[in-house]
Design an enzyme around this catalytic site. Structure first.
Site, PDB file in Angstrom:
ATOM      1  N   CYS A  80       9.064 -10.416  -5.948  1.00 28.80           N
ATOM      2  CA  CYS A  80       8.603  -9.088  -6.386  1.00 28.80           C
ATOM      3  C   CYS A  80       8.210  -9.002  -7.858  1.00 28.80           C
ATOM      4  CB  CYS A  80       9.692  -8.059  -6.090  1.00 28.80           C
ATOM      5  SG  CYS A  80       9.962  -7.857  -4.323  1.00 28.80           S
TER       6      CYS A  80
HETATM    7  N1  LIG Z   1      11.863 -10.499  -0.371  1.00 30.00           N
HETATM    8  C1  LIG Z   1      12.100  -9.369  -0.996  1.00 30.00           C
HETATM    9  O1  LIG Z   1      13.093  -9.256  -1.692  1.00 30.00           O
HETATM   10  C2  LIG Z   1      11.174  -8.166  -0.853  1.00 30.00           C
HETATM   11  C3  LIG Z   1      11.661  -6.918  -1.231  1.00 30.00           C
HETATM   12  C4  LIG Z   1      10.853  -5.806  -1.091  1.00 30.00           C
HETATM   13  C5  LIG Z   1       9.545  -5.976  -0.618  1.00 30.00           C
HETATM   14  N2  LIG Z   1       9.080  -7.206  -0.287  1.00 30.00           N
HETATM   15  C6  LIG Z   1       7.713  -7.295   0.222  1.00 30.00           C
HETATM   16  O2  LIG Z   1       7.753  -7.403   1.637  1.00 30.00           O
HETATM   17  C7  LIG Z   1       6.698  -8.237   2.109  1.00 30.00           C
HETATM   18  C8  LIG Z   1       7.281  -9.371   2.931  1.00 30.00           C
HETATM   19  O3  LIG Z   1       8.086 -10.183   2.103  1.00 30.00           O
HETATM   20  P1  LIG Z   1       9.210 -11.152   2.658  1.00 30.00           P
HETATM   21  O4  LIG Z   1      10.044 -11.497   1.478  1.00 30.00           O
HETATM   22  O5  LIG Z   1       9.871 -10.600   3.868  1.00 30.00           O
HETATM   23  O6  LIG Z   1       8.309 -12.412   3.094  1.00 30.00           O
HETATM   24  P2  LIG Z   1       8.801 -13.717   3.879  1.00 30.00           P
HETATM   25  O7  LIG Z   1       7.924 -14.823   3.417  1.00 30.00           O
HETATM   26  O8  LIG Z   1      10.283 -13.865   3.805  1.00 30.00           O
HETATM   27  O9  LIG Z   1       8.455 -13.406   5.401  1.00 30.00           O
HETATM   28  C9  LIG Z   1       7.197 -13.061   5.843  1.00 30.00           C
HETATM   29  C10 LIG Z   1       7.006 -13.494   7.292  1.00 30.00           C
HETATM   30  O10 LIG Z   1       5.723 -13.015   7.696  1.00 30.00           O
HETATM   31  C11 LIG Z   1       5.187 -13.989   8.568  1.00 30.00           C
HETATM   32  N3  LIG Z   1       3.744 -13.777   8.704  1.00 30.00           N
HETATM   33  C12 LIG Z   1       2.722 -14.315   7.995  1.00 30.00           C
HETATM   34  N4  LIG Z   1       1.545 -13.866   8.464  1.00 30.00           N
HETATM   35  C13 LIG Z   1       1.818 -13.019   9.488  1.00 30.00           C
HETATM   36  C14 LIG Z   1       1.025 -12.242  10.367  1.00 30.00           C
HETATM   37  N5  LIG Z   1      -0.290 -12.246  10.272  1.00 30.00           N
HETATM   38  N6  LIG Z   1       1.642 -11.491  11.292  1.00 30.00           N
HETATM   39  C15 LIG Z   1       2.987 -11.477  11.383  1.00 30.00           C
HETATM   40  N7  LIG Z   1       3.787 -12.198  10.591  1.00 30.00           N
HETATM   41  C16 LIG Z   1       3.212 -12.952   9.647  1.00 30.00           C
HETATM   42  C17 LIG Z   1       5.581 -15.304   7.938  1.00 30.00           C
HETATM   43  O11 LIG Z   1       5.514 -16.342   8.891  1.00 30.00           O
HETATM   44  C18 LIG Z   1       7.015 -15.005   7.491  1.00 30.00           C
HETATM   45  O12 LIG Z   1       7.950 -15.339   8.492  1.00 30.00           O
HETATM   46  C19 LIG Z   1       5.938  -8.667   0.878  1.00 30.00           C
HETATM   47  O13 LIG Z   1       4.882  -7.784   0.657  1.00 30.00           O
HETATM   48  C20 LIG Z   1       6.960  -8.521  -0.218  1.00 30.00           C
HETATM   49  O14 LIG Z   1       6.348  -8.300  -1.481  1.00 30.00           O
HETATM   50  C21 LIG Z   1       9.877  -8.303  -0.369  1.00 30.00           C
END
Ligand SMILES: NC(=O)c1ccc[n+]([C@@H]2O[C@H](COP(=O)([O-])OP(=O)(O)OC[C@H]3O[C@@H](n4cnc5c(N)ncnc54)[C@H](O)[C@@H]3O)[C@@H](O)[C@H]2O)c1
Length: 424
Positions: A262
């Site tokens: 983030c």
């Molecule tokens: N990790 C954090 O602490 C956090 C906190 C708040 C917000 N976010 C936001 O949330 C979002 C997701 O982050 P995350 O940390 O969960 O990511 P992550 O990498 O842990 O997981 C994302 C998942 O999405 C899958 N994916 C990729 N393309 C896809 C598609 N077309 N359809 C369905 N699934 C698909 C990937 O295979 C992966 O398993 C981002 O925008 C991030 O900025 C993350």
């Protein structure tokens, strides 16, 4: 509460806890992820996310309300789609290809009356200007008349033992009152407090405000750490003192750089959007410049500390404690540790690293991973021990007692004093 047929797209740090919580609240959940290996592991009860323990996953699977799939056909029958896919930067530009791909998948199953929620962090306007037109193009459905379109930012703080999904207030911005009502009812079924805003843009901006605020304030204390060293001031003590003020001050800590999905990424989404208005978002750009320079600064301090005892970095043995981007988790995304290690190796250091939450190797480095418990012998063998991440597994007394020289970038050794102990 009316039970929904939910599809969570993206089963990572954000999507997996959500899928489990929604199933726990009585919704029927399809967890969709194109990563076949991830889906196979989840079906077998193996969680790829530290905050979701295998035991919880097994319990949720046994409850029969969630199933995991990589097959788009399994989305048929869902009425609520929550998109939790990555939104990285590619060459400093927002990369929404995974959001676009997820929207294409949603479009195969969305029916009139359904709900689409975007949770991925992104620049203001994405939900209305990018998601809605794509859905209209692919399905002929338009919001707010035919379906509910919502932005609801996830605020999950991986590794936080106090605030999790259910007790972190949830911001919801629906396009139109009915979309807001539907999203509020959905999230309130498993989150204690839901905060409504008037539309998706306000919700998108709320998330970016939160993370830009952190980014800028971390840069402020990082810059102060650099000149406080020259002024001979213990900034950590000053931060502690300022924190006693019960109003108007929030404490931030300096460190070897910023990491995670983030803080180093999200503010750039906002500054990219602002630049399109024709001017820069100066706070974010300055903060980025300062935070990005921290690994170089830390490497230079290491060189100075070795120099003080007639040693050069070239040939020195340096033990890095903790390489994850923050305490008590194993997440290496955007961690400054690899950059720092490369800088030290670039000066000829022999780097070894230890992290109870991370298994190696670290890309583009020759650094040796130290497995198992951190021992007195390992500490004593290094010319300098560099504390990069202050995992609670580390015993500061042990580190200070056995290391020849310690450079602590996290104030893990707070309260200890020794001739050979130095802080950022
Ligand atoms: N990790 C954090 O602490 C956090 C906190 C708040 C917000 N976010 C936001 O949330 C979002 C997701 O982050 P995350 O940390 O969960 O990511 P992550 O990498 O842990 O997981 C994302 C998942 O999405 C899958 N994916 C990729 N393309 C896809 C598609 N077309 N359809 C369905 N699934 C698909 C990937 O295979 C992966 O398993 C981002 O925008 C991030 O900025 C993350």
């Amino acid at each position: 509460m009316s039970s929904r047929n939910v599809c969570v797209l993206g089963l990572g740090y954000v999507g997996l806890p959500l899928a489990c919580a929604a199933a726990g609240a009585g919704h029927t959940v399809v967890g969709y992820d194109p990563d076949v290996a991830r889906v196979r592991g989840l079906r077998e009860g193996r969680s790829p996310v530290e905050d979701v323990e295998d035991r919880l996953l097994e319990k949720v699977l046994a409850g029969g309300r969630v199933r995991f799939t990589h097959d788009v056909a399994d989305l048929q029958g869902c009425d609520t789609f929550v998109i939790c896919v990555p939104t990285p930067l590619t060459e400093k530009t927002p990369d929404l290809t995974m959001v676009d791909a997820a929207v294409e998948v949603v479009a195969t199953a969305l029916r009139p009356g359904g709900m689409v929620v975007l949770e991925s962090t992104t620049y203001p306007g994405t939900t209305e200007d990018r998601v809605a037109p794509k859905i209209a193009e692919l399905t002929g459905l338009t919001a707010p008349d035919d379906y509910h379109l919502v932005f609801s930012p996830e605020r999950i703080d991986p590794g936080n033992p106090i605030y999790q999904l259910s007790n972190t207030p949830r911001v919801v911005g629906g396009l139109g009152r009915r979309a807001g009502d539907a999203a509020e009812a959905f999230y309130a079924s498993f989150i204690d407090h839901v905060h409504r805003v008037s539309g998706p843009r306000e919700a998108e901006m709320a998330k970016l405000l939160e993370n830009t605020y952190r980014h800028v304030n971390i840069a402020l204390v990082n810059e102060m750490a650099i000149f406080c060293e020259e002024l001979g001031i213990n900034l950590w003590e000053s931060i502690g003192a300022a924190s006693t003020k019960p109003f108007g001050f929030a404490a931030f800590s300096p460190g070897p750089g910023v990491g995670g999905h983030c803080i180093p990424v999200d503010p750039s989404y906002l500054s990219w959007r602002v630049r399109r208005l024709g001017y820069p978002f100066r706070f974010v750009e300055l903060a980025g410049e300062i935070n990005d320079r921290m690994p170089s600064y830390v490497a230079a301090r290491v060189a100075d500390l070795l120099n003080d005892v007639q040693k050069s970095v070239n040939g020195a043995r340096i033990l890095v404690l903790g390489v994850a981007y923050k305490r008590d988790i194993g997440d290496m995304r955007e961690s400054p540790a690899p950059v720092l290690i490369r800088k030290l190796e670039g000066r000829g250091a022999q780097v070894r690293w230890h992290d109870p939450h991370v298994s190696g190797p670290i890309a583009d480095t020759a650094a040796v991973a130290v497995a198992g418990e951190l021992t007195a012998e390992e500490l004593a063998a290094a010319d300098l021990v560099l504390v990069h991440t202050d995992h609670s597994a580390y015993d500061p007394q042990l580190v200070v007692r056995h290391a020849r020289r310690v450079f602590d970038t996290r104030n893990m050794t707070a309260g200890l004093t020794a001739q050979h102990l130095f802080r950022l």
